[in-house]
Design a protein around this motif. Sequence first.
Motif, PDB file in Angstrom:
ATOM      1  N   HIS A   1       0.511  -1.238   0.071  1.00  0.00           N
ATOM      2  CA  HIS A   1       0.033  -0.285  -0.032  1.00  0.00           C
ATOM      3  C   HIS A   1       1.366   1.384  -0.590  1.00  0.00           C
ATOM      4  CE1 HIS A   1      -3.388   2.350   0.990  1.00  0.00           C
ATOM      5  NE2 HIS A   1      -2.801   2.993   1.571  1.00  0.00           N
ATOM      6  N   PRO A   2      -0.031   1.595  -0.215  1.00  0.00           N
ATOM      7  CA  PRO A   2      -0.580   2.559  -1.723  1.00  0.00           C
ATOM      8  C   PRO A   2       0.368   1.340  -3.333  1.00  0.00           C
ATOM      9  CG  PRO A   2       0.509   4.516  -2.084  1.00  0.00           C
ATOM     10  CD  PRO A   2       1.453   3.360  -1.001  1.00  0.00           C
ATOM     11  N   ALA A   3      -0.934   0.421  -3.965  1.00  0.00           N
ATOM     12  CA  ALA A   3       0.099  -0.555  -4.655  1.00  0.00           C
ATOM     13  C   ALA A   3      -0.016   0.044  -5.934  1.00  0.00           C
ATOM     14  CB  ALA A   3      -1.133  -1.452  -4.880  1.00  0.00           C
ATOM     15  N   ARG A   4       0.650  -0.304  -6.544  1.00  0.00           N
ATOM     16  CA  ARG A   4       1.535   0.603  -7.831  1.00  0.00           C
ATOM     17  C   ARG A   4       0.359  -0.805  -9.326  1.00  0.00           C
ATOM     18  NH1 ARG A   4       5.847   2.902  -5.996  1.00  0.00           N
ATOM     19  NH2 ARG A   4       5.070   4.908  -4.934  1.00  0.00           N
ATOM     20  N   ILE A   5       0.147  -1.849  -8.565  1.00  0.00           N
ATOM     21  CA  ILE A   5       0.152  -2.913  -9.726  1.00  0.00           C
ATOM     22  C   ILE A   5      -0.853  -4.102  -8.670  1.00  0.00           C
ATOM     23  CG2 ILE A   5       1.919  -4.063  -9.637  1.00  0.00           C
ATOM     24  CD1 ILE A   5       1.432  -4.868 -12.252  1.00  0.00           C
ATOM     25  N   PHE A   6      -1.799  -3.992  -9.160  1.00  0.00           N
ATOM     26  CA  PHE A   6      -2.636  -5.317  -8.639  1.00  0.00           C
ATOM     27  C   PHE A   6      -2.210  -7.200  -8.624  1.00  0.00           C
ATOM     28  CE2 PHE A   6      -6.354  -2.284  -7.716  1.00  0.00           C
ATOM     29  CZ  PHE A   6      -5.596  -1.994  -6.199  1.00  0.00           C
ATOM     30  N   MET A   7      -2.085  -7.612  -8.236  1.00  0.00           N
ATOM     31  CA  MET A   7      -1.631  -9.451  -8.863  1.00  0.00           C
ATOM     32  C   MET A   7      -3.139  -9.446  -9.901  1.00  0.00           C
ATOM     33  SD  MET A   7      -2.149 -12.721  -6.388  1.00  0.00           S
ATOM     34  CE  MET A   7      -0.695 -11.707  -4.881  1.00  0.00           C
ATOM     35  N   GLY A   8      -4.009  -9.111  -9.389  1.00  0.00           N
ATOM     36  CA  GLY A   8      -5.179  -9.718 -10.369  1.00  0.00           C
ATOM     37  C   GLY A   8      -5.693 -11.067 -10.304  1.00  0.00           C
ATOM     38  N   ASP A   9      -7.105 -11.608 -10.986  1.00  0.00           N
ATOM     39  CA  ASP A   9      -6.594 -12.873 -11.102  1.00  0.00           C
ATOM     40  C   ASP A   9      -5.403 -14.040 -11.869  1.00  0.00           C
ATOM     41  OD1 ASP A   9      -9.277 -12.874  -9.712  1.00  0.00           O
ATOM     42  OD2 ASP A   9     -10.478 -13.213 -11.421  1.00  0.00           O
ATOM     43  N   SER A  10      -4.818 -13.806 -12.422  1.00  0.00           N
ATOM     44  CA  SER A  10      -3.959 -14.071 -12.634  1.00  0.00           C
ATOM     45  C   SER A  10      -2.655 -13.923 -12.048  1.00  0.00           C
ATOM     46  CB  SER A  10      -3.433 -13.337 -13.550  1.00  0.00           C
ATOM     47  OG  SER A  10      -2.507 -11.725 -13.332  1.00  0.00           O
ATOM     48  N   GLY A  11      -2.804 -13.893 -11.008  1.00  0.00           N
ATOM     49  CA  GLY A  11      -1.957 -14.235  -9.519  1.00  0.00           C
ATOM     50  C   GLY A  11      -2.368 -14.759  -8.801  1.00  0.00           C
ATOM     51  N   SER A  12      -3.753 -14.456  -8.320  1.00  0.00           N
ATOM     52  CA  SER A  12      -4.563 -15.426  -7.007  1.00  0.00           C
ATOM     53  C   SER A  12      -4.382 -16.445  -7.549  1.00  0.00           C
ATOM     54  CB  SER A  12      -5.396 -14.409  -7.110  1.00  0.00           C
ATOM     55  OG  SER A  12      -6.723 -14.379  -7.856  1.00  0.00           O
ATOM     56  N   MET A  13      -4.893 -17.035  -8.475  1.00  0.00           N
ATOM     57  CA  MET A  13      -5.595 -18.035  -9.327  1.00  0.00           C
ATOM     58  C   MET A  13      -3.739 -19.247  -9.453  1.00  0.00           C
ATOM     59  SD  MET A  13      -8.427 -18.555 -11.431  1.00  0.00           S
ATOM     60  CE  MET A  13      -7.586 -17.197 -12.598  1.00  0.00           C
ATOM     61  N   VAL A  14      -2.915 -18.758  -9.638  1.00  0.00           N
ATOM     62  CA  VAL A  14      -1.361 -19.302  -9.336  1.00  0.00           C
ATOM     63  C   VAL A  14      -1.244 -19.255  -7.747  1.00  0.00           C
ATOM     64  CG1 VAL A  14       0.788 -19.278  -9.732  1.00  0.00           C
ATOM     65  CG2 VAL A  14      -0.299 -18.077 -11.796  1.00  0.00           C
ATOM     66  N   LEU A  15      -1.532 -18.563  -7.005  1.00  0.00           N
ATOM     67  CA  LEU A  15      -0.761 -18.785  -5.479  1.00  0.00           C
ATOM     68  C   LEU A  15      -1.304 -20.040  -5.118  1.00  0.00           C
ATOM     69  CD1 LEU A  15      -0.685 -15.267  -4.400  1.00  0.00           C
ATOM     70  CD2 LEU A  15       1.025 -16.904  -5.681  1.00  0.00           C
ATOM     71  N   GLY A  16      -3.205 -20.066  -5.058  1.00  0.00           N
ATOM     72  CA  GLY A  16      -4.046 -21.629  -4.829  1.00  0.00           C
ATOM     73  C   GLY A  16      -3.105 -22.279  -5.483  1.00  0.00           C
ATOM     74  N   LEU A  17      -3.149 -22.371  -7.033  1.00  0.00           N
ATOM     75  CA  LEU A  17      -2.612 -23.897  -7.580  1.00  0.00           C
ATOM     76  C   LEU A  17      -1.421 -24.314  -6.483  1.00  0.00           C
ATOM     77  CD1 LEU A  17      -3.555 -24.834 -10.989  1.00  0.00           C
ATOM     78  CD2 LEU A  17      -0.654 -24.724 -10.004  1.00  0.00           C
ATOM     79  N   MET A  18      -0.432 -23.323  -6.634  1.00  0.00           N
ATOM     80  CA  MET A  18       1.026 -23.885  -6.056  1.00  0.00           C
ATOM     81  C   MET A  18       0.448 -24.360  -4.738  1.00  0.00           C
ATOM     82  SD  MET A  18       2.693 -23.328  -8.505  1.00  0.00           S
ATOM     83  CE  MET A  18       4.607 -23.326  -7.964  1.00  0.00           C
TER      84      MET A  18
END
Length: 397
Positions: free
Chosen positions: A217-234
């Motif tokens: 914070h304050p974020a310059r970029i979000f991971m988006g679903d392209s990141g959150s789904m990768v984290l969950g799968l790993m």
Amino acid sequence: MKVYLTLLLVAALVAYAATPAMRHLARRVGAVTAVRARDVHTQPVARLGGVAIYLGIAGALVVASTVSFLSPVFEASHAPWGVLAGAGLVCALGFADDVWDLDWMAKLAGQILAALLMASGGVQLVTVPIAGLTIGSSYLSLSATVVVVVVAINAVNFVDGLDGLAAGMITIGGLAFFTYTYLLARSATPGDYSSLASLVLAVLVGACLGFLPHNLHPARIFMGDSGSMVLGLMIAAAAIIVTGQIDPTVVSERERIPAFIPIVLPLMVVAVPLIDMGAAVIRRTLKGQSPFTPDAHHLHHLLLRAGHSHRWAVTVLYLWTAVLSFGTVSMVFLSTAGAIAVLSTGILLSSLITFSPGLRQGVSRAWRSVGRRAAPLREKVTPEGRALPDVNPEESS
């Protein structure tokens, strides 16, 4: 250990270096999160940071495949590449969602395909580390694998609502999980400490660490679903690998490592996301809504409404993740009574910080002060975020 730390650093450097490029790409293709009623950010923010996380993971795995120490991992099966392929599929799915906003059924179908792809590479739940239970049916085994992966993906996706929250929680929980898998590998195979689960967790933690400077914070970029789904799968992959490739009952008899930890620890790593997801599903179902309908009643929203600052709400959830995951891992080092004492003390302190107004406000003020002092350093390490040009929210819709 040096090999894993080196690969962690490789993943961190690749993710860190790739994030500015993904931020630029996101703005070019319109993958920008506009300010919505349920959001806590006050200006449009680029997404696609998850692609940088995936590139960090992929780069580190490619380097790992050339390391002789890890050759048994890559020679035993195609599992490392199965994990990478599954992560690549959900990353591509998340990329498409970040750009074109897919419906929940398309995303669920893609998540199932990613789980099946990973299972075809050899990462499949075949045993349960309690009393040596084995899943007899191949169809049941495949179904269990899909369920574990899909639940983990959506749990992390649900909790990804504050700057640095998902990446930080997975970093903390992943470190605790890595500690366990490394010790388990040393105990199960003396003389050969190579472990696919440890490798997966090391590169995952490294990629998250490389992304975090851009996402705090304050974020310059979000991971988006392209990141959150990768984290969950790993995380799901690491849990499945541990339960399927090492017999913890043998280890526990020799080293006094509780055999149930391979099941409990992954749950503790994602306990906060699981609680958030479960509450959201129940809440929305009772209202007659789809479980995937977005709202502003997640745990982080509740913490903000309770008076926590943005940074401190994130820190509170970090703290709970650390207490639950490292408290569980303490069972490896301590007696049962000692581990329960450590876990109980951590829960008590976390509860005081979470619910005590005076303590909360005092620590929150101190944390804000730390954030202000660290701001100049952050500008130096993330130069691409110094100037954030205006974005028309309508362009990202």
